[in-house]
Design a protein around this motif. Sequence first.
Motif, short mmCIF file in Angstrom:
data_model
loop_
_atom_site.label_atom_id
_atom_site.label_comp_id
_atom_site.label_asym_id
_atom_site.label_seq_id
_atom_site.Cartn_x
_atom_site.Cartn_y
_atom_site.Cartn_z
N LYS A 130 0.44 -1.17 -0.46
CA LYS A 130 0.06 -0.11 -0.04
C LYS A 130 0.79 1.27 0.42
O LYS A 130 0.18 2.53 0.22
CB LYS A 130 -1.32 0.34 1.31
CG LYS A 130 -2.11 -0.56 1.28
CD LYS A 130 -3.08 -0.91 2.66
CE LYS A 130 -4.54 -2.01 2.31
NZ LYS A 130 -4.90 -1.37 3.44
N TYR A 351 -12.15 -3.02 -8.45
CA TYR A 351 -11.36 -3.59 -7.27
C TYR A 351 -11.17 -4.85 -7.67
O TYR A 351 -12.00 -5.36 -8.98
CB TYR A 351 -13.87 -4.38 -6.67
CG TYR A 351 -14.19 -2.71 -6.22
CD1 TYR A 351 -13.54 -2.45 -4.82
CD2 TYR A 351 -15.07 -1.76 -6.88
CE1 TYR A 351 -13.23 -1.03 -3.89
CE2 TYR A 351 -14.88 -1.01 -6.29
CZ TYR A 351 -14.94 -0.73 -4.71
OH TYR A 351 -15.01 0.93 -4.11
N TRP A 380 -1.42 -8.25 0.19
CA TRP A 380 -2.54 -6.77 0.21
C TRP A 380 -3.54 -8.02 0.71
O TRP A 380 -4.33 -6.78 1.17
CB TRP A 380 -3.04 -6.56 -0.87
CG TRP A 380 -3.94 -5.03 -0.42
CD1 TRP A 380 -4.04 -4.51 -0.49
CD2 TRP A 380 -5.29 -5.43 -1.81
NE1 TRP A 380 -5.07 -3.27 -0.70
CE2 TRP A 380 -5.81 -3.85 -2.25
CE3 TRP A 380 -5.11 -6.60 -2.97
CZ2 TRP A 380 -6.96 -4.44 -2.98
CZ3 TRP A 380 -6.12 -6.28 -3.47
CH2 TRP A 380 -7.21 -4.70 -3.56
N GLU A 383 -4.25 -7.62 3.88
CA GLU A 383 -4.76 -5.86 4.91
C GLU A 383 -6.19 -5.20 4.53
O GLU A 383 -6.38 -4.18 4.78
CB GLU A 383 -3.59 -5.36 3.91
CG GLU A 383 -2.27 -6.23 4.55
CD GLU A 383 -1.21 -5.01 4.03
OE1 GLU A 383 0.15 -4.96 4.15
OE2 GLU A 383 -1.11 -3.70 3.33
N THR A 384 -6.40 -5.89 3.10
CA THR A 384 -7.74 -5.10 2.18
C THR A 384 -8.84 -5.73 3.39
O THR A 384 -9.35 -6.65 3.10
CB THR A 384 -7.49 -4.46 1.26
OG1 THR A 384 -8.51 -3.69 0.58
CG2 THR A 384 -7.53 -6.78 0.46
N ASP A 385 -10.12 -4.65 4.01
CA ASP A 385 -11.39 -4.28 3.52
C ASP A 385 -11.73 -4.04 2.54
O ASP A 385 -12.83 -5.65 2.11
CB ASP A 385 -11.88 -3.60 4.65
CG ASP A 385 -11.34 -3.92 6.46
OD1 ASP A 385 -11.85 -4.80 6.37
OD2 ASP A 385 -10.74 -2.59 6.76
N GLU A 386 -11.74 -3.23 0.60
CA GLU A 386 -12.17 -3.00 0.65
C GLU A 386 -12.19 -4.09 -0.74
O GLU A 386 -12.59 -3.70 -2.16
CB GLU A 386 -12.58 -1.64 0.18
CG GLU A 386 -12.59 -0.83 0.84
CD GLU A 386 -13.59 0.79 1.07
OE1 GLU A 386 -12.81 0.99 -0.62
OE2 GLU A 386 -13.43 1.67 2.20
N GLY A 387 -10.63 -4.31 -0.84
CA GLY A 387 -10.05 -4.33 -2.07
C GLY A 387 -9.99 -3.62 -3.38
O GLY A 387 -9.97 -4.25 -4.25
N ASP A 388 -9.83 -2.56 -2.75
CA ASP A 388 -9.48 -1.51 -4.36
C ASP A 388 -8.35 -1.22 -4.72
O ASP A 388 -7.70 -1.49 -4.12
CB ASP A 388 -10.34 -0.60 -3.29
CG ASP A 388 -10.50 0.99 -4.40
OD1 ASP A 388 -9.56 1.05 -5.30
OD2 ASP A 388 -11.14 2.17 -4.31
N GLU A 391 -5.54 0.92 -3.67
CA GLU A 391 -5.22 1.04 -2.41
C GLU A 391 -3.65 0.60 -2.99
O GLU A 391 -2.37 1.09 -1.81
CB GLU A 391 -5.14 0.02 -1.86
CG GLU A 391 -6.89 0.56 -1.07
CD GLU A 391 -7.18 -0.78 0.10
OE1 GLU A 391 -8.50 -0.82 0.03
OE2 GLU A 391 -6.71 -2.03 0.16
N TYR A 424 -15.49 -8.83 -3.36
CA TYR A 424 -14.86 -7.66 -3.20
C TYR A 424 -16.49 -7.02 -3.51
O TYR A 424 -16.45 -5.53 -2.97
CB TYR A 424 -13.79 -7.09 -3.31
CG TYR A 424 -13.14 -7.47 -2.73
CD1 TYR A 424 -12.96 -7.60 -1.63
CD2 TYR A 424 -11.47 -8.11 -3.12
CE1 TYR A 424 -11.47 -7.86 -0.80
CE2 TYR A 424 -10.99 -8.58 -2.63
CZ TYR A 424 -10.50 -8.77 -1.18
OH TYR A 424 -9.89 -8.60 -0.09
#
Length: 966
Positions: A130, A351, A380, A383-388, A391, A424
Amino acid sequence: MKKDQLYAVVDIEATGASIGRNERMIQFACVLVKNGEVLETFDSFVNPSRKVSKLIRDLTGISLKDLATAPYFEDIAQLIHRLLEDTIFVAHNVNFDYAFLNECFERIGLPPLTIPAIDTVELAQVLFPKEDSYQLKELTASLGYALNNAHNALFDAQATVYLLNRLDERLCSLPLVTIETLARLSEATTADTSLFFRQALDEMKEEPSDLDDSLVIIDGLALKKPFTQNEQDTYREKHTYPYKDDDKLAQMEAVGLEYRESQNLMMNTVFNYFKQKEPEYVQFIEAPAGLGKTFGYLYPSLYIASPDEKIVLSTYTKLLQRQLVEDSLPQLLDVLPFDKAVALMKSPNHYLSLSAFYTKLKNVEAGDTEAVFCMKLLVWLTETDEGDLEEIGLGKTLHHPFWNEVKSVPDAKLQFKQFEDVDYLARREKRLDQASILVTNHAYLFSEWQRQPDRFADAKLLLDEAHHVPDVLDQNATVKLSTRSITNELKRLGSREKEETLLHDCQQLLPSDSIKDYQLDTLHATVQLFSEEWELWSRKWIDWLIHSGSYDDRVVEWKEKTLYYAQLPLDIKRDTKFLFGSLEELVYVGRQLTDALDTTEGMTSAASNGPADPSTSERNSDRTGISLTQKEKRVLSKIKVILDHFETVIERFNYLFLTGNTANQTRVRFYSKNPLSTLSFFRFDQAVKEKLLKQFNAQEHLILTSSTLSVNDSVFYLQKQLGIENKELTVYPSPYHYDQQAKLYVTTDVDTHVNEKMSVSVTFITDQIERVLSQTDENCLVLFRSHDMIQRVYQALNRRSHLKDKTILAQNISGSATKITKQFKKAKQSVLLGSDSFWEGVDFPLDELKIVIITKLPFDSPDMPMVKKRHQELRERGDNPFVHDVLPRAVIRFKQGLGRLIRSQEDKGVWIVLDRRIVEASYASVFLNSLPGDLEVRELPLNQIIAEVSAFFKTDKPDDDASLNS
């Protein structure tokens, strides 16, 4: 890191950054590390036996005296060689340090090193996916380490030791299943960097740890569990909005904000408007810089919004969009007596598709370039909540085809059911459904209205930086075709003979039941023919464009031209029609090859969902029973994606070139420095614009806010552009004391060099800038409207001997806008010549900028195709283009230009306007009325202006502060 293994962390400074060009070492530093602890440090300057450039000396901080008294490399080479024996060599960009050191050894007759080498740049790209930058100073600063003497080998080596330990901690914190896959794929990493992953895997297998509670493992992928916001249970609790100043004051102070009366009034205006059941007007709010506009609308929005009554906040840029979600809204929610769910609303293709990535991971070869991308994503995912995907710091790899292949596709069926609960896009939709506040950007807002007309029907809508809305609206109603995107896709298809292309990959799969040799041969021939035709067609366009009209190749800028079909050369007309047919044929031939993939997917679908589509079954009856290998699926899927894109190109091609419409002509645009790779075509679609305006005006609650909405205390221009019938305008005063913080001067000097084409000449502007800069040390921004003028003035300034100590930067010459801005902020006594983006959106706080010179009032050029289009429409309606478009747009941009300077209560600055139309023209009052009420306009000769400016900046700062606070 491997237990009890000795790591040598090395950094080298040299006379240049190249290998094999006879460069010499000027500093060597090595820090020996074992089990994370520093055992020994070695550091020495090195006499290079040659001159070292001032640039290198300034960069490294190494003086001529340091080098003159330093040992030669021959004197310390044996010591360094022995020091590094039996270690693992570590460096930040190991390809340079390791190879350069071996080059130095070989030059004096010592054998090269053969010890393993690890690169911390690539490790950081994988393990800290990130990060915005992987430069050592920026990267370590982000991790909590202050590197104050960057480009000094010893300090860089010590920072790299810190980084190595953080990398080791991060790797060891990952789940075993992730480390196993990282180790398998790590063969693709630089030098022996794979050792780092393999050693970590061995140690974790010996001492396995439990899976972190925040993670879940699905088919070998470790993912962060979906995060569910808990507002659903509490949003129905009512909280009274605090109207009074005192009630808000404590909360604002807790956030670290100063109390501003105007900001409180803005909050109340927003709240009262949104609380109305059916307001009969659109609310315009002009809030000047420094008022705290962002919190002015966020605070009341949080009190009103709920999952049932959402508020959509739209910004102009994605950067501001993310700042609202990650910084401003959490900052407010920390001090408010309730919680509200907030969701970032972006296009689905931002995403990651877990199904697509899972397929890629199963088929990627360990030595592929894509293997490193997969490694980055594996970390990643934990770590990611959104999968965007935004980031991730993609850097130069942003345009690699890999990233398009792993993106989500709107409305696509989920390929692997095991990812259904963690997908996501599904998470995104759930967040959007549960959220009270949705944050988006103008471009996506209008694109969503095209895709789903009722998307925001029940939401309250607030648009920040709303003066951009008319242009964004036009952009969304414009069909675009970039020649570069098609060229890149053709290169990806390649040929049967060219390695690392899709057709070559197909060739490698032969013999195959799924891929027929004759089909591959036909597609190969079609692609080669079309590629040649496409390049020839593109070159014909460039050749015609640069030889038609008044083209000046000395001016580096974006060029635009409106295309009139009757005026096009016959060969371009003929080739355009022929090319359209060739592209249709390419897609048809390609579909014959990818038919097997469609059949397999259809059979899979039929097996799980019942009978397949009869037309599909009939079309592919001769393929029944085909079972594709994983490699075949992978290659054919990539080809299918390209063919899907070409289907879209065919539609755009037809609209741009083969559909007659005299109202809206196709335009061509290219960048004069590299025209072939930037050639693109545009065509405005009025029907699309009218549909979007209908959706826009159908919103029941609509607030438009900006620091620059009004012209002559009226928003008639924006109201007309957006088709708004009823409106209310609220304007708040600026919190700044312009009478004390700023000065605006208009020079009375006459331009004796003026010619017919320019209201002010190159010589005049250059003279004025030189006179200002030679008598002040302050940084200066010079705003232009012409790239031609920027480049001529830049060249002239560089010939002025009085300015040899100044740093002179220019748009389109000194690099990208971002790079120029960074250079300007770092440099002292610098001048920046800018246009377009430098009129707004770039902030230079406090001492970074003190003087803004406006060379010319910012009127749009009447020769620009989009300007011609707007003016034609206005004339057809019986409106005056100057009064209803040219003047209001110039005033709004002028106000934005003024906003570059005073950005806080501590700022002091001066504007110098060289264009006397601001005080002499018949429309001068419109510009002057746009100025802050307490800002005096003084007309003086430049010599007197400079004297006053010098006195203004020499004023004792504490006294200034005292007067501001009194």
